[in-house]
Design a protein around this motif. Structure first.
Motif, PDB file in Angstrom:
ATOM      1  N   VAL A   1       0.896  -1.336  -0.110  1.00 50.05           N
ATOM      2  CA  VAL A   1       0.123   0.078  -0.065  1.00 50.05           C
ATOM      3  C   VAL A   1       1.041   1.314  -0.032  1.00 50.05           C
ATOM      4  CG1 VAL A   1      -1.783   1.457   1.341  1.00 50.05           C
ATOM      5  CG2 VAL A   1      -1.855  -1.168   1.143  1.00 50.05           C
ATOM      6  N   LEU A   2       1.962   1.213   0.618  1.00 53.89           N
ATOM      7  CA  LEU A   2       2.820   2.280   0.812  1.00 53.89           C
ATOM      8  C   LEU A   2       3.437   2.483  -0.735  1.00 53.89           C
ATOM      9  CD1 LEU A   2       4.245   4.354   2.480  1.00 53.89           C
ATOM     10  CD2 LEU A   2       6.024   2.841   2.979  1.00 53.89           C
ATOM     11  N   ARG A   3       3.792   1.495  -1.261  1.00 58.96           N
ATOM     12  CA  ARG A   3       4.555   1.585  -2.621  1.00 58.96           C
ATOM     13  C   ARG A   3       3.356   2.171  -3.547  1.00 58.96           C
ATOM     14  NH1 ARG A   3       7.647  -2.544  -2.403  1.00 58.96           N
ATOM     15  NH2 ARG A   3       5.978  -4.185  -2.583  1.00 58.96           N
ATOM     16  N   ILE A   4       2.239   1.702  -3.579  1.00 56.82           N
ATOM     17  CA  ILE A   4       0.961   2.211  -4.470  1.00 56.82           C
ATOM     18  C   ILE A   4       0.796   3.913  -4.073  1.00 56.82           C
ATOM     19  CG2 ILE A   4      -1.178   1.959  -4.976  1.00 56.82           C
ATOM     20  CD1 ILE A   4      -1.194  -0.768  -4.640  1.00 56.82           C
ATOM     21  N   THR A   5       0.990   4.206  -2.849  1.00 56.81           N
ATOM     22  CA  THR A   5       0.848   5.578  -2.432  1.00 56.81           C
ATOM     23  C   THR A   5       1.845   6.449  -2.897  1.00 56.81           C
ATOM     24  OG1 THR A   5      -0.135   4.794  -0.420  1.00 56.81           O
ATOM     25  CG2 THR A   5       0.350   7.130  -0.490  1.00 56.81           C
ATOM     26  N   GLU A   6       2.914   5.921  -2.984  1.00 56.81           N
ATOM     27  CA  GLU A   6       4.216   6.609  -3.502  1.00 56.81           C
ATOM     28  C   GLU A   6       4.098   6.705  -5.060  1.00 56.81           C
ATOM     29  OE1 GLU A   6       7.503   4.536  -2.210  1.00 56.81           O
ATOM     30  OE2 GLU A   6       7.433   5.621  -0.123  1.00 56.81           O
ATOM     31  N   ILE A   7       3.821   5.888  -5.788  1.00 55.11           N
ATOM     32  CA  ILE A   7       3.795   5.774  -7.202  1.00 55.11           C
ATOM     33  C   ILE A   7       2.633   6.782  -7.612  1.00 55.11           C
ATOM     34  CG2 ILE A   7       2.853   4.739  -9.209  1.00 55.11           C
ATOM     35  CD1 ILE A   7       3.975   2.090  -7.919  1.00 55.11           C
ATOM     36  N   PHE A   8       1.538   7.213  -6.963  1.00 54.82           N
ATOM     37  CA  PHE A   8       0.467   8.108  -7.152  1.00 54.82           C
ATOM     38  C   PHE A   8       0.691   9.312  -6.360  1.00 54.82           C
ATOM     39  CE2 PHE A   8      -1.578   4.110  -8.565  1.00 54.82           C
ATOM     40  CZ  PHE A   8      -2.466   4.532  -9.784  1.00 54.82           C
ATOM     41  N   ARG A   9       1.759   9.426  -6.061  1.00 55.67           N
ATOM     42  CA  ARG A   9       2.096  10.697  -5.139  1.00 55.67           C
ATOM     43  C   ARG A   9       1.225  11.234  -4.077  1.00 55.67           C
ATOM     44  NH1 ARG A   9       3.964  13.368 -10.629  1.00 55.67           N
ATOM     45  NH2 ARG A   9       5.998  12.578 -10.861  1.00 55.67           N
ATOM     46  N   GLY A  10       0.813  10.259  -3.476  1.00 60.83           N
ATOM     47  CA  GLY A  10      -0.273  10.307  -2.206  1.00 60.83           C
ATOM     48  C   GLY A  10       0.410  10.248  -1.004  1.00 60.83           C
TER      49      GLY A  10
ATOM     50  N   ASP B   1      -6.437  14.168 -10.945  1.00 58.14           N
ATOM     51  CA  ASP B   1      -7.738  14.227 -11.601  1.00 58.14           C
ATOM     52  C   ASP B   1      -8.621  12.746 -11.589  1.00 58.14           C
ATOM     53  OD1 ASP B   1      -6.511  12.206 -13.247  1.00 58.14           O
ATOM     54  OD2 ASP B   1      -6.104  13.551 -15.032  1.00 58.14           O
ATOM     55  N   GLU B   2      -9.742  12.790 -12.013  1.00 52.40           N
ATOM     56  CA  GLU B   2     -10.570  11.624 -11.817  1.00 52.40           C
ATOM     57  C   GLU B   2     -10.135  10.325 -12.433  1.00 52.40           C
ATOM     58  OE1 GLU B   2     -15.230  10.468 -13.001  1.00 52.40           O
ATOM     59  OE2 GLU B   2     -14.360  12.164 -14.133  1.00 52.40           O
ATOM     60  N   ASP B   3      -9.165  10.416 -13.478  1.00 49.04           N
ATOM     61  CA  ASP B   3      -8.857   8.959 -13.684  1.00 49.04           C
ATOM     62  C   ASP B   3      -7.681   8.585 -12.881  1.00 49.04           C
ATOM     63  OD1 ASP B   3     -10.231   8.850 -16.111  1.00 49.04           O
ATOM     64  OD2 ASP B   3      -8.876  10.158 -17.319  1.00 49.04           O
ATOM     65  N   LYS B   4      -6.801   9.487 -12.427  1.00 48.51           N
ATOM     66  CA  LYS B   4      -5.671   9.271 -11.488  1.00 48.51           C
ATOM     67  C   LYS B   4      -6.156   8.480 -10.055  1.00 48.51           C
ATOM     68  CE  LYS B   4      -2.020  11.008  -8.560  1.00 48.51           C
ATOM     69  NZ  LYS B   4      -1.337  12.421  -8.168  1.00 48.51           N
ATOM     70  N   ILE B   5      -7.543   9.205  -9.780  1.00 54.37           N
ATOM     71  CA  ILE B   5      -7.981   8.701  -8.295  1.00 54.37           C
ATOM     72  C   ILE B   5      -8.629   7.462  -8.635  1.00 54.37           C
ATOM     73  CG2 ILE B   5      -9.690   9.129  -6.694  1.00 54.37           C
ATOM     74  CD1 ILE B   5      -8.798  12.240  -6.807  1.00 54.37           C
ATOM     75  N   ASN B   6      -9.402   7.189  -9.660  1.00 56.40           N
ATOM     76  CA  ASN B   6     -10.005   5.939  -9.995  1.00 56.40           C
ATOM     77  C   ASN B   6      -8.904   4.855 -10.144  1.00 56.40           C
ATOM     78  OD1 ASN B   6     -12.765   7.082 -10.101  1.00 56.40           O
ATOM     79  ND2 ASN B   6     -12.740   7.531 -12.015  1.00 56.40           N
ATOM     80  N   ALA B   7      -7.772   4.899 -10.805  1.00 61.23           N
ATOM     81  CA  ALA B   7      -6.816   4.063 -10.952  1.00 61.23           C
ATOM     82  C   ALA B   7      -6.311   3.566  -9.609  1.00 61.23           C
ATOM     83  CB  ALA B   7      -5.617   4.627 -11.978  1.00 61.23           C
ATOM     84  N   MET B   8      -6.012   4.643  -8.742  1.00 58.02           N
ATOM     85  CA  MET B   8      -5.388   4.362  -7.251  1.00 58.02           C
ATOM     86  C   MET B   8      -6.338   3.410  -6.779  1.00 58.02           C
ATOM     87  SD  MET B   8      -3.702   6.654  -4.533  1.00 58.02           S
ATOM     88  CE  MET B   8      -3.190   5.939  -3.195  1.00 58.02           C
ATOM     89  N   ILE B   9      -7.656   3.762  -6.647  1.00 55.78           N
ATOM     90  CA  ILE B   9      -8.785   3.148  -6.047  1.00 55.78           C
ATOM     91  C   ILE B   9      -8.795   1.615  -6.603  1.00 55.78           C
ATOM     92  CG2 ILE B   9     -11.320   2.941  -5.654  1.00 55.78           C
ATOM     93  CD1 ILE B   9     -11.435   5.722  -5.601  1.00 55.78           C
ATOM     94  N   GLU B  10      -8.609   1.567  -7.689  1.00 55.80           N
ATOM     95  CA  GLU B  10      -8.728   0.079  -8.343  1.00 55.80           C
ATOM     96  C   GLU B  10      -7.708  -0.603  -7.836  1.00 55.80           C
ATOM     97  OE1 GLU B  10     -10.996  -1.740 -10.249  1.00 55.80           O
ATOM     98  OE2 GLU B  10     -12.323   0.145  -9.618  1.00 55.80           O
ATOM     99  N   LEU B  11      -6.425  -0.136  -7.588  1.00 59.78           N
ATOM    100  CA  LEU B  11      -5.229  -0.842  -7.270  1.00 59.78           C
ATOM    101  C   LEU B  11      -5.508  -1.250  -5.601  1.00 59.78           C
ATOM    102  CD1 LEU B  11      -2.326   0.833  -8.825  1.00 59.78           C
ATOM    103  CD2 LEU B  11      -3.166  -1.537  -9.317  1.00 59.78           C
ATOM    104  N   LEU B  12      -6.075  -0.335  -4.886  1.00 55.07           N
ATOM    105  CA  LEU B  12      -6.280  -0.807  -3.538  1.00 55.07           C
ATOM    106  C   LEU B  12      -7.405  -1.572  -3.327  1.00 55.07           C
ATOM    107  CD1 LEU B  12      -5.777   3.139  -2.320  1.00 55.07           C
ATOM    108  CD2 LEU B  12      -3.928   0.988  -2.009  1.00 55.07           C
ATOM    109  N   LYS B  13      -8.470  -1.770  -4.073  1.00 55.00           N
ATOM    110  CA  LYS B  13      -9.488  -2.505  -3.689  1.00 55.00           C
ATOM    111  C   LYS B  13      -9.067  -4.211  -3.293  1.00 55.00           C
ATOM    112  CE  LYS B  13     -13.258  -0.547  -6.506  1.00 55.00           C
ATOM    113  NZ  LYS B  13     -13.995  -0.640  -7.780  1.00 55.00           N
ATOM    114  N   PRO B  14      -8.040  -4.725  -3.873  1.00 52.96           N
ATOM    115  CA  PRO B  14      -7.702  -6.103  -3.613  1.00 52.96           C
ATOM    116  C   PRO B  14      -7.372  -6.069  -1.927  1.00 52.96           C
ATOM    117  CG  PRO B  14      -6.786  -5.479  -5.563  1.00 52.96           C
ATOM    118  CD  PRO B  14      -7.575  -4.555  -4.957  1.00 52.96           C
ATOM    119  N   PHE B  15      -6.988  -5.047  -1.254  1.00 51.83           N
ATOM    120  CA  PHE B  15      -6.532  -4.800   0.120  1.00 51.83           C
ATOM    121  C   PHE B  15      -7.765  -4.670   0.853  1.00 51.83           C
ATOM    122  CE2 PHE B  15      -2.871  -3.344  -2.188  1.00 51.83           C
ATOM    123  CZ  PHE B  15      -1.997  -4.160  -1.747  1.00 51.83           C
ATOM    124  N   GLY B  16      -8.966  -4.105   0.223  1.00 46.88           N
ATOM    125  CA  GLY B  16      -9.943  -4.064   1.409  1.00 46.88           C
ATOM    126  C   GLY B  16     -10.299  -2.463   1.593  1.00 46.88           C
ATOM    127  N   ILE B  17     -11.190  -1.809   0.925  1.00 50.15           N
ATOM    128  CA  ILE B  17     -10.981  -0.350   1.431  1.00 50.15           C
ATOM    129  C   ILE B  17     -12.217  -0.409   2.615  1.00 50.15           C
ATOM    130  CG2 ILE B  17     -12.088   1.982   0.415  1.00 50.15           C
ATOM    131  CD1 ILE B  17     -10.822   1.273  -2.108  1.00 50.15           C
TER     132      ILE B  17
END
Length: 194
Positions: free
Chosen positions: A128-137, A154-170
């Protein structure tokens, strides 16, 4: 007079039951409205848009640098022609100072999201930390089982990050509406448009 006109002389023309109305394309519109910060303004604007049969997809309101003035950014998916009528009606409201449809104008738009993700293991935390860094979160809150992430874009960036985080459980998510601002044209672009 009925005797002078025979049945063979009459031509019956059937009128269509419905008239075809020319419609524009249905697409996403970004409308900004500068308003006086007074009670009931938001309700009047929302009612006007709902009265045309459209749902507000996103709405963001905040104060501007001018005292007593707020700026609304409204995202609506709708027909070009009807949205144009909505913009004209918004301009007639007493408390509106300026209305702009940024849809076909070069503009910058951003959203903010806070996403709380389950991270029960060290492996999940690392990923999750790695995904966060990739998306500059940013990780803005940590608990034994969750990370809360802040991401802007933008909307696409946030949607892409959400999709990558879904497997961990939001566990929980809060997302702002869009804010948008017209881009400033440089001198060469202004000369080309004239």
């Amino acid at each position: 007079m009925a005797d002078t006109i025979g049945k063979s002389d009459l031509e019956v023309i059937k009128t269509p039951k419905t008239r075809s109305i020319r419609k524009g394309s249905i697409r996403k519109h970004i409308i900004t409205v500068k308003v006086r910060n007074e009670m009931g303004v938001l309700a009047r604007i929302a009612t006007l848009i709902a009265g045309k049969g459209y749902n507000i997809e996103s709405l963001s309101v905040g104060e501007t640098h001018e005292k007593g003035i707020s700026r609304m950014t409204i995202e609506v998916i709708g027909d070009d022609i009807v949205i144009e009528q909505v913009v004209k009606q918004l301009r007639r409201l007493i408390d509106t100072l300026k209305v702009s449809d940024l849809t076909d104008v070069p503009h910058v738009e951003r959203e903010l999201a806070l996403i709380k993700v389950y991270t029960p293991s060290s492996r999940a935390r690392d990923e999750v930390l790695r995904i966060t860094e990739i998306f500059r979160g940013k990780i803005v809150d940590v608990s034994p089982d969750t990370y809360t992430i802040e991401v802007t874009g933008d909307e696409d960036k946030i949607n892409a990050m959400i999709e990558l985080l879904k497997p961990f459980g939001i566990k929980e998510m809060a997302r702002t509406g869009k804010i948008a601002m017209k881009r400033e044209l440089n001198l060469k672009e202004e000369e080309n448009n004239e």
